[in-house]
Write a protein that holds these residues in place. Structure first.
Motif, PDB file in Angstrom:
ATOM      1  N   TYR A 185       0.815  -1.216   0.000  1.00 28.47           N
ATOM      2  CA  TYR A 185       0.000   0.000   0.000  1.00 28.47           C
ATOM      3  C   TYR A 185       0.850   1.269   0.000  1.00 28.47           C
ATOM      4  O   TYR A 185       0.939   1.966  -1.001  1.00 28.47           O
ATOM      5  N   ARG A 186       1.485   1.568   1.174  1.00 34.43           N
ATOM      6  CA  ARG A 186       2.109   2.885   1.329  1.00 34.43           C
ATOM      7  C   ARG A 186       3.129   3.195   0.237  1.00 34.43           C
ATOM      8  O   ARG A 186       3.032   4.204  -0.460  1.00 34.43           O
ATOM      9  N   SER A 187       4.120   2.318   0.076  1.00 34.40           N
ATOM     10  CA  SER A 187       5.180   2.613  -0.902  1.00 34.40           C
ATOM     11  C   SER A 187       4.650   2.501  -2.334  1.00 34.40           C
ATOM     12  O   SER A 187       5.118   3.187  -3.236  1.00 34.40           O
ATOM     13  N   GLN A 188       3.625   1.635  -2.531  1.00 39.31           N
ATOM     14  CA  GLN A 188       3.033   1.507  -3.873  1.00 39.31           C
ATOM     15  C   GLN A 188       2.371   2.814  -4.299  1.00 39.31           C
ATOM     16  O   GLN A 188       2.557   3.277  -5.424  1.00 39.31           O
ATOM     17  N   ILE A 189       1.585   3.394  -3.391  1.00 37.13           N
ATOM     18  CA  ILE A 189       0.858   4.595  -3.822  1.00 37.13           C
ATOM     19  C   ILE A 189       1.774   5.811  -3.858  1.00 37.13           C
ATOM     20  O   ILE A 189       1.591   6.691  -4.687  1.00 37.13           O
ATOM     21  N   ALA A 190       2.788   5.831  -2.981  1.00 33.24           N
ATOM     22  CA  ALA A 190       3.764   6.939  -3.042  1.00 33.24           C
ATOM     23  C   ALA A 190       4.468   6.903  -4.400  1.00 33.24           C
ATOM     24  O   ALA A 190       4.642   7.932  -5.073  1.00 33.24           O
TER      25      ALA A 190
END
Ligand SMILES: Cc1cc2nc3c(=O)[nH]c(=O)nc-3n(C[C@H](O)[C@H](O)[C@H](O)COP(=O)(O)O)c2cc1C
Length: 329
Positions: free
Chosen positions: A206-211
């Motif tokens: 989630y976090r690094s994917q959307i960043a």
């Protein structure tokens, strides 16, 4: 950065294969990862024209090799389409792959979702044919242009070589291999001037994917962005796809990546952003390392997920502004 070569001839080590190898060799000189797909050796069922993808955004045919190819097309920064001319067109094997990209066309033009890399991805056509026909590459060039558009790549041109028929003819051509190598190197040079950024979190779900996606979406022309996790899971969080789709950003076909899959050859990263690795994140060479405090959204409520997404979007916009590259609203 990934350079993907689609080798459209059924003949391994034939003219097209050698031409594409020269192109990829040129790209590799710039320290990027290259991958050649032997399209004829993949199981690709031709498009049935059922229009399922126009409603659903993905193909109804699920039991062949296209899923992997969709993933690679989305991951690539540069796509080289290589084919011999068969009856004034590309080979049937390559055409099957091209037609199946209708699912990506539908995501873009019917569902109005934008692949974050589509603003900067480039594409190029390499072709060979036996005759001297004036229009030898005309049809295939148009097909390549529309295919590249569907997969979110700009058409950067074609290198086509006539009177290439028997095995090995391309090696005797005075300039074909050197021209292909030069084009591969030149196209990668244009892309490798960007700052290299890596987002790291635990699962890369989630976090690094959307960043990664936000930075590519807002400023992909200035940043070469990747993400990974120290404990990658199998699939990205389905909420990530849903929440980003509401913003018009397409995360389909993206997958979590482990640290071993980071394309870290070549220049060191300009920036690594840590977003909560469990272990201390690995020693990957970087000019600067930042830590963004963000709680893991795994298993949390949808409200929490929306809040985290907005927080990441804001932080990415601030990062772009800090770098003085452009105003983002
Ligand atoms: C089924 C078939 C159709 C072909 N049609 C054409 C054509 O329309 N025009 C042409 O110039 N060459 C044509 N060729 C010749 C190939 O384009 C040529 O031999 C090429 O160099 C093969 O590349 P490869 O070694 O990568 O397979 C055809 C070859 C085959 C097998």
């Amino acid at each position: 950065m990934l350079v993907l070569g689609l080798m459209g001839s059924p003949r391994r080590e034939g003219n097209t294969d050698l031409l594409l190898s020269a192109f990829l060799e040129g790209a590799q000189e710039e320290g990027v990862r290259v991958l050649k797909i032997y399209v004829a050796e993949k199981r690709i069922t031709p498009c049935q024209g059922c229009r399922f993808c126009e409603k659903n955004g993905f193909c109804r045919i699920e039991d062949d090799d296209m899923d992997e190819i969709y993933h690679l097309l989305r991951r690539a920064d540069l796509v080289a389409v290589a084919t011999p001319i068969f009856f004034y067109g590309p080979t049937a094997q390559l055409k099957a792959l091209i037609d199946r990209s209708q699912a990506l066309w539908a995501r873009r033009y019917i569902l109005k979702l934008q692949d974050p890399k589509s603003k900067v991805r480039k594409g190029f056509l390499l072709a060979v044919g036996a005759t001297r026909g004036k229009e030898l590459f005309t049809g295939t060039s148009v097909t390549a242009r529309y295919f590249l558009n569907a997969i979110g790549a700009s058409f950067e041109g074609v290198s086509g070589f006539r009177q290439i028929e028997s095995l090995g003819d391309i090696s005797h051509h005075p300039s074909a291999l050197s021209e292909a190598k030069r084009r591969g190197k030149g196209l990668v040079e244009m892309l490798s001037k960007r700052k290299r950024v890596l987002f790291l979190c635990r699962e890369n779900a989630y976090r690094s994917q959307i960043a990664e996606a936000f930075l590519q979406f807002y400023a992909g022309e200035s940043f070469d962005v990747q993400s990974a996790g120290d404990q990658p899971v199998r699939e990205i969080n389905p909420f990530a796809i849903e929440v980003m789709a509401k913003k018009g950003i397409d995360l389909a076909f993206r997958r979590p990546k482990g640290l071993g899959e980071i394309e870290s050859k070549g220049r060191p990263f300009d920036l690594i952003v840590l977003m909560g690795c469990e272990t201390s994140c690995p020693a990957i060479p970087a000019a600067r390392v930042e830590n963004w405090e963000l709680e893991d959204p795994a298993g949390k409520s949808i409200e929490f997920i929306y809040k985290t997404t907005d927080a990441i979007e804001k932080m990415v916009k601030e990062l772009i502004q800090q770098e003085g590259l452009k105003e983002v609203h």
